[in-house]
Enzyme design. Structure first.
Site, PDB file in Angstrom:
ATOM      1  CG  ASP A 104      -0.345  -0.048   2.532  1.00 36.39           C
ATOM      2  OD1 ASP A 104       0.868  -0.318   2.603  1.00 36.39           O
ATOM      3  OD2 ASP A 104      -1.041   0.180   3.532  1.00 36.39           O
ATOM      4  CE1 TYR A 117       7.494   3.523   1.003  1.00 38.02           C
ATOM      5  CE2 TYR A 117       7.301   5.008  -0.869  1.00 38.02           C
ATOM      6  CZ  TYR A 117       7.904   3.927  -0.248  1.00 38.02           C
ATOM      7  OH  TYR A 117       8.923   3.253  -0.890  1.00 38.02           O
ATOM      8  CG  PHE A 171       8.308  -0.228  -3.847  1.00 37.06           C
ATOM      9  CD1 PHE A 171       8.537  -0.651  -2.552  1.00 37.06           C
ATOM     10  CD2 PHE A 171       7.725  -1.106  -4.735  1.00 37.06           C
ATOM     11  CE1 PHE A 171       8.190  -1.929  -2.139  1.00 37.06           C
ATOM     12  CE2 PHE A 171       7.370  -2.393  -4.343  1.00 37.06           C
ATOM     13  CZ  PHE A 171       7.605  -2.807  -3.041  1.00 37.06           C
ATOM     14  CG  HIS A 230       8.020  -6.492   0.924  1.00 38.18           C
ATOM     15  ND1 HIS A 230       8.509  -5.339   1.509  1.00 38.18           N
ATOM     16  CD2 HIS A 230       6.992  -6.092   0.122  1.00 38.18           C
ATOM     17  CE1 HIS A 230       7.808  -4.308   1.082  1.00 38.18           C
ATOM     18  NE2 HIS A 230       6.886  -4.732   0.241  1.00 38.18           N
TER      19      HIS A 230
END
Length: 225
Positions: free
Chosen positions: A60, A62, A73, A181
């Site tokens: 999701d 930031y 990202f 991740h």
């Protein structure tokens, strides 16, 4: 809110079956929602389905105001320090390619056909995961299925992305790279050392396609435009 006009994506079933409820939930929110409304669909607005060469799935946006701008990202170019997941992505790129972007703004990846898509497109400020069950997942599933009708490189970082990929990526001449991740909680369990950037470029080159310039442009010197 009416469905956004997104070239190439306008016929997805989500706009009739899922968007009305998601739109109503967003309109009823009293918390600050990130990214700002004009940027919620930035990843889809940036690329038509036929222009996607690489798909990177995030989780999701930031939750810090001023960071998210609709590309997973990626952050606005002024953001310092970088979010920890993005910092780890750059560390891996340094190990893989001996370079990394000058800022955390990854929109130059999107310019080259890299879609940076979160599995939830919004988040309440300060509440990571706060919209994980809002209803975005059907849209993301449809996007992955649409993109995978053509040979595509998929970077599936973490279990959420991997499960979605397993469910929705259609059979084809794809490159699928599954690792941990890049979060600080998991990066050392398989993300570091996975060399995703050089592997994607090798796959593209083998297909006769242009490689991705992952590092992007150098920063301008003082006085330059």
């Amino acid at each position: 809110m009416s469905a956004p006009a997104l070239a190439g994506w306008e016929d997805l079933a989500f706009w009739q079956t899922g968007w009305p409820a998601v739109s109503a939930a967003l309109a009823a929110e009293e918390r600050q929602i990130l990214p700002p409304a004009p940027q919620i669909f930035a990843a889809l607005d940036h690329l038509r389905p036929e222009d996607v060469r690489v798909l990177i799935l995030g989780q999701d946006p930031y939750p810090t105001p001023g960071h998210a701008h609709g590309h997973a990202f990626s952050v606005e170019p002024h953001v310092r320090p970088l979010p920890r997941s993005l910092s780890n992505i750059f560390k891996e790129m340094q190990g893989d390619l001996a370079c990394c972007p000058a800022t955390g703004d990854l929109r130059h990846w999107a310019d080259q056909g890299v879609m940076l898509l979160n599995t939830a497109l919004t988040v309440p400020a300060g509440e990571a995961g706060g919209h994980a069950r809002l209803g975005w997942l059907p849209l993301v599933r449809e996007v992955v299925a649409r993109v995978s009708t053509r040979p595509t490189a998929f970077l599936l970082w973490g279990k959420t992305a991997q499960k979605l990929g397993a469910d929705e990526i259609r059979p084809g001449e794809h490159l699928v790279i599954e690792t941990a991740h890049p979060s600080p909680l998991s990066a050392r369990r398989g993300f570091f050392g996975s060399r995703p950037f050089s592997r994607v470029n090798a796959w593209l080159a083998a297909r006769g396609e242009a490689e991705i310039d992952w590092a992007g442009p150098l920063p301008s010197a003082p006085g330059e435009e």
